[in-house]
Design an enzyme around this catalytic site. Structure first.
Site, mmCIF file in Angstrom:
data_model
loop_
_atom_site.group_PDB
_atom_site.id
_atom_site.type_symbol
_atom_site.label_atom_id
_atom_site.label_comp_id
_atom_site.label_asym_id
_atom_site.label_seq_id
_atom_site.Cartn_x
_atom_site.Cartn_y
_atom_site.Cartn_z
ATOM 1 N N HIS A 55 0.841 -1.191 0.000
ATOM 2 C CA HIS A 55 0.000 0.000 0.000
ATOM 3 C C HIS A 55 0.882 1.249 0.000
ATOM 4 O O HIS A 55 2.038 1.215 0.429
ATOM 5 C CB HIS A 55 -0.935 -0.011 1.201
ATOM 6 N N GLU A 71 0.917 4.015 1.774
ATOM 7 C CA GLU A 71 1.432 4.500 3.053
ATOM 8 C C GLU A 71 2.541 3.607 3.584
ATOM 9 O O GLU A 71 3.506 4.081 4.200
ATOM 10 C CB GLU A 71 0.306 4.667 4.085
ATOM 11 N N CYS A 90 -5.891 0.926 5.553
ATOM 12 C CA CYS A 90 -6.478 -0.333 6.013
ATOM 13 C C CYS A 90 -6.011 -0.599 7.447
ATOM 14 O O CYS A 90 -5.194 0.131 8.000
ATOM 15 C CB CYS A 90 -6.059 -1.475 5.085
ATOM 16 N N CYS A 150 -2.072 -1.242 7.655
ATOM 17 C CA CYS A 150 -1.275 -0.026 7.469
ATOM 18 C C CYS A 150 -1.474 0.949 8.624
ATOM 19 O O CYS A 150 -0.561 1.698 8.968
ATOM 20 C CB CYS A 150 -1.604 0.628 6.137
#
Length: 149
Positions: free
Chosen positions: A78, A80, A106, A109
Site C-alpha cells: 500500500h 502508506e 487499512c 497499514c
C-alpha cells in the site's frame, strides 16, 4: 474520532497547505501501475516532504498488481507502507509527521502509521473498511478528511 488540531496557527493557511499536499499525493498516485485503485501517499514533517509512496509491487517484481481475474496480488504494498518504509531507510523519521493519503488506510497499514509515530492523517476518500481509521483514532492520531472541488 479525535478533534483535528492545526499545524499552522492560521486555519486558512492549514487548509491551503492540506489541499496542496493532497494534490501532490494525487499526482503521486498516478505513478502506480495498479489498475483497480491508484493510491498516493505523502509524509510531511516540519513543513517539508520527507517521503512519498504509491501502491505497487515490491522492488524487483513485475509491476503487475492484479492477477488474470483482476484481483489484487497479495504482495502488493500500500502507498502508506511504501512511504513509511522509504523514510525508515533514510536518516529521517516520521515521528510527529502528517500523512496525506488519497484513500484512508487499512487495518494493517494503520498499525504501521501508529508505530511510525505519525500524529496526523489527512485523507481524501474512505477505504471500504473503516477499522483502520478507528484504530488510528484510538491511538491518538488526529484525523481529517479533506474534500477537493
Amino acid at each position: 474520532m479525535q478533534k483535528d488540531t492545526l499545524t499552522y496557527a492560521d486555519p486558512a493557511k492549514q487548509e491551503r497547505y492540506d489541499r496542496a499536499y493532497m494534490r501532490m499525493a494525487m499526482e503521486w498516485a498516478k505513478l502506480s501501475h495498479c489498475t483497480r485503485k491508484k493510491v498516493g501517499a505523502l509524509l510531511v514533517k516540519d513543513g517539508m516532504v520527507i517521503s512519498d509512496g504509491y501502491n505497487g509491487t515490491p522492488s524487483g517484481f513485475p509491476n503487475n498488481c492484479e492477477d488474470e481475474q483482476g484481483l489484487t496480488l497479495w504482495y502488493v504494498l500500500h502507498a502508506e507502507a511504501n512511504a513509511i518504509m522509504k523514510v525508515a531507510r533514510s536518516t529521517n523519521n516520521a515521528k510527529g509527521a502528517t500523512l496525506y493519503l488519497t484513500h484512508s488506510p487499512c487495518k494493517d497499514c494503520s498499525k504501521l502509521v501508529l508505530q511510525a509515530g505519525i500524529k496526523r492523517l489527512v485523507y481524501l476518500s474512505a477505504y471500504k473498511d473503516t477499522a483502520g481509521l478507528d484504530l488510528l483514532a484510538k491511538g491518538g492520531v488526529l484525523i481529517h478528511q479533506i474534500h477537493l472541488t
